[in-house]
Scaffold this active site. Structure first.
Site, short mmCIF file in Angstrom:
data_model
loop_
_atom_site.label_atom_id
_atom_site.label_comp_id
_atom_site.label_asym_id
_atom_site.label_seq_id
_atom_site.Cartn_x
_atom_site.Cartn_y
_atom_site.Cartn_z
N TYR A 132 0.79 -1.19 0.13
CA TYR A 132 -0.05 -0.09 0.05
C TYR A 132 0.70 1.33 -0.01
CZ TYR A 132 -0.43 -0.23 5.22
OH TYR A 132 -0.10 -0.41 6.58
N GLU A 133 0.14 2.29 0.00
CA GLU A 133 0.81 3.78 -0.34
C GLU A 133 1.74 3.72 -1.65
OE1 GLU A 133 -0.63 5.59 1.26
OE2 GLU A 133 -1.26 5.12 3.14
#
Lengths: 597, 597
Positions: free
Chosen positions: A440-441
């Protein structure tokens, strides 16, 4: 159940030896961060994580979050009470602006605490973590009225925040966003669309949830240049600050995930929800990246945090579990078997963890200092330098520290043999939780492309040159001390590989951009090895100095030097291999027709 | 839900180009394995795995096994029906002795099928897999009466078998076993103790479960020299073959694990259960290792199997998912984004998987052939050579193929971005399932110690010399073809590193055995890289030959050559790094006092 001990002493060592916190006492916020204050924060924060968050980590994983028919979500047993204690103690206010009720402490201090929070309970730590990201965006581009309306309660933690980017068909490529924002006569917008993978998107910890949502206004360009950012509160906020009507945003479902079960990952359905433009129209991506950059450092911290807690438990197990005999003869002849920490291959897994964790802690806190300096350093040149450095290193911290955090969590689990595979020991949770940080990110592949495609050549390569000069400077400083050669010599060689790889990318990436893409991940790892090696050189220098000065803490500094040596011997060799892979280019990677896979 | 397609064509290529199955048609069992028979087995077996086992893999993971109050265990929905089909079709009888109802086919053919079974449903495949191991032990050391009583129903699959080694305090170090066997007047024993981590230990698939149990007889030496092996059936078997009384072995609980949820991992409580000595008293470990060696190859297959199915699904996703644009300009200008397979970093993950999977398949089937030849080759010299080779390579196949299988499963999951972390996509299950293969049947650290401490120097290094000569021979054969240099040259270099590392171990491991332990895992990986490289050289040669001969299947062979080149460029560079780590020795690894961790 796994244990956790906040590594306060090591954090203090890094703040002293690598960050040099006291040097910056003239800067805003640093003045308050006296050694006593920092020590109290680390110790009390550590206790909170050890005693309140760690005990509900495994149970939180097993229970997970529950979504009810009305769209509400309940966090696992104990989470609400723990969060109330978190708010009560003001742990969310450390780094926030004093104007909105924060303590205004340096980012580097807050980052140290956030490691402890993630180690003890990563899923819990995400709730305040996302809240901080949302605050950062409002603070950066919000109007005075928006800041006044939302920030005080967010800083306090009675409200929390989220980031809403992803849609079912749209992850990395935000130009594909379909969520729409229709302007209303009162200046607000009606937001309609579906967002997925929204961490902390709905829960019972806070009174309100302030969603920051990317959407396209009517008539905006249908690409990344047409994206705007909106504040969409779960409950509308009246002018007197009290909560008003429930807004048109509902949690449609929560995901069943590999890990971080105690954090609700939501599908959020926006059905004409009232939203307020945050920052300028069509400039939403820029505002979102304010959040993103802080969030990426925070994700790097999660990699370290999982490596650390997994390592600690592997050490405990390796000391206790008896099995087999030392290769050099029984270590404990009176017992029927020796503790497995006598076995070199078990040591290898532990030392791999230790060398990564301590190096990554130094790199991350050094990186957090650059964030502080980029905003607060005395001169524009210093601020620019710090900004250049952290811009370059952010994808490395995110990508390398999470790839290695997962690897160390896996190796630490391996120390437990079969027991590591069993839920009640908690080791497999660390592996599952660590895994998301690589994704994620911005996946780690995206981090690598950001590094190679954007950061490396930004401003004519100014940041890259500054970073290489910084490491070269540390090598020059080390030349006076023969004892540092065992780490300096292989660092110099790895730095040479990094420089050669950089040149190769500049020459060959221009001719064929696939060459840059093909080498991006290898390059990111190569820079990660150099970056941690740089930290190890600084730490080894500091430990020699401490021993020379007659420190009473010889055990700590001797262990530091052994670990530096281990890093030098066992991490640096991969640098040359990564360079060779990179220099192989993209031909064999791209030659296969899509149909032939 | 993830898909699975049995890679029949690639298996056939390996059987033809690497194994050379037809060369051995004069040997027992090989005569029946005509190309047509093998093709039918692979195709029909593949269909069974694709259509019956794969569809219940994800649901089996979600539901898991259920233990009831009476100690019985129910497998997930669909497992019993699938197992009935498995028995009905005789899939468990492929390799078994015709004397007991088997088909007597070569081990290499059965191994090819077992890959498909593990890819489609690893938890399911473990039930017949453990049954085969138990049969092998009974066949090797059982009395004629025991074989007659147990084998026919086990071969058929209406009964299944287990291996009972581990106890709560005793994993690798079997000398610590506490389970006792008290001799009875009728020649049987009463078995009492607790065994843990017993895969397939209790379930509803078969009418009886034949447990093979390690225990110590009264008065036996209290170490590895006092361990005997016993047959302990769940239901006693009457002389007419019918089932008798329920024996005193009960499943006390099943473990909650990271993965392989559909296989019941049991705590088995033996309370004066009737057991029959299998083989000689105090020679139980030897008999158990007959099972173990086959089991270790089988676990290596699981590593490959998880890498393969994860890769296949990553390819499908990378073709379908559109996101971003190719670095060299839009690949599909009419669409809003390109399929992510255009991105080099996505290709990297796919090609990593492909290069490992195809190389590992070749190595494993080549290894399985050695098992056949060790028992059936025409001359004692050939049998000895095959036995030497597979003894040496078994820990490499187990350790390297499972470490890489986990890595490839993780990389393939990464291709999915956030979706890879969500249960319904099935990718995270492959990672969780793959993880156990690095742990059980001897952790990979134990494999490395077996390789370095036992296999390397066995019989004066005869097997090691034979293996190095084999790879050198392949290099000599390749010298005639310039086109093979791109794989032969780096293989030769890596082989040089392996030889140097071998010398280093011989010289430094003798002086200090910790040096051998410290380098063991690096050595195992180094040999793994060489072993797969050797296979890639053979496969590249075969594909050039096929193209030269005007094959119509140019796509297949061209893809093979691209993948060989990718392997050469992206896998071999690690060989030098591994050698450097190994040659660093044990000093920094062992220097830290236990208290300083």
């Amino acid at each position: 159940m796994p244990a956790y001990r906040a590594p306060v002493k090591d954090t203090q060592f890094v703040l002293d030896a690598v960050v040099g916190l006291e040097k910056y006492s003239n800067l805003e916020g640093f003045g308050q961060a006296t050694p006593d204050v920092v020590k109290a924060i680390l110790e009390e924060g550590g206790k909170f994580c050890e005693n309140v968050l760690a005990p509900i980590n495994l149970s939180g994983d097993i229970e997970g979050c529950t979504r009810h028919d009305d769209g509400s979500v309940t966090t696992p047993a104990g989470f609400k009470a723990a969060y109330d204690q978190f708010v009560e103690a003001g742990w969310g206010t450390l780094m926030a602006d004093e104007a909105f009720g924060g303590q205004g402490l340096p980012y580097v201090v807050g980052t140290a605490f956030s490691e402890y929070m993630s180690s003890s309970n990563m899923a819990f730590g995400m709730y305040p973590g996302l809240n901080e990201g949302a605050q950062a965006a409002i603070e950066a581009v919000g109007s005075a009225e928006q800041k006044h309306r939302f920030l005080p309660n967010m800083v306090k933690g009675v409200w929390t925040g989220t980031m809403n980017l992803t849609e079912p068909h749209c992850g990395t490529d935000l130009g594909l966003i379909r969520t729409r924002a229709a302007p209303q006569d009162d200046g607000s917008y009606k937001i309609t669309g579906t967002k997925i993978f929204i961490s902390a998107g709905e829960h019972d910890l806070s009174d309100n949830i302030i969603h920051l949502v990317l959407a396209k206004t009517s008539g905006a360009p249908d690409n990344v240049k047409g994206i705007s950012l909106f504040i969409v509160p779960k409950f509308l906020v009246n002018d007197d600050g009290s909560l008003g009507a429930r807004n048109g945003v509902v949690c449609g479902s929560i995901e069943h995930k590999m890990g971080i079960h105690a954090n609700a990952t939501c599908v959020l359905n926006y059905d004409g929800a009232t939203g307020y433009l945050l920052g300028e129209e069509n400039k939403g991506l820029r505002a979102m990246f304010i959040m993103m950059n802080a969030a990426r450092l925070g994700v790097g911290v999660q990699g370290l945090a999982m490596g650390e807690v997994a390592y600690q438990n592997a050490v405990d197990y390796a000391r206790d579990r008896t099995q087999g005999r030392a290769l050099t003869g029984p270590a404990d002849p009176a017992a029927k078997a020796d503790p497995i920490i006598v076995h070199p291959d078990v040591r290898r897994m532990l030392m791999d963890g230790r060398a990564f964790n301590e190096g990554a802690r130094a790199l991350i806190l050094w990186g957090a200092l650059q964030v502080d300096l980029a905003g607060k350093a005395a001169t524009p040149e210093e601020r620019q330098l710090a900004d250049d450095l952290i811009s370059l290193l952010t994808p490395v911290i995110k990508g390398y520290c999470t790839d290695l955090g997962y690897r160390i969590a896996t190796e630490s689990q391996q120390v437990f043999g079969g027991h590591g595979y069993i839920r009640e020991w908690g080791m497999e949770q660390f592996v599952r939780d660590a895994r998301i940080a690589q994704i994620y990110e911005g996946t780690n592949g995206i981090q690598a492309m950001d590094l190679v495609g954007r950061k490396l050549g930004a401003n004519g390569g100014r940041g890259t040159q500054a970073y290489l000069a910084l490491v070269n400077g540390a090598l020059a400083d080390a030349r006076g001390d023969e004892r540092l050669a065992e780490i300096a010599a292989p660092l110099e060689k790895a730095l040479g590989d990094l420089q050669a790889a950089t040149m190769w990318l500049l020459q060959n990436g221009l001719a064929n951009p696939n060459n840059a893409g093909a080498g991006a991940t290898a390059y990111l790892h190569l820079m990660g090895i150099v970056a941690l090696g740089h930290m190890w050189l600084l730490m080894a220098g500091a430990s020699h100095a401490a021993l020379d000065a007659g420190t009473t803490d010889t055990d700590f500094h001797t262990a530091k030097l052994v670990t530096a040596r281990y890093y030098a011997q066992r991490y640096f060799p991969d640098a040359r291999a990564l360079r060779a892979k990179l220099e192989a280019g993209s031909e064999a990677m791209m030659a296969m027709p899509v149909s032939a896979f």
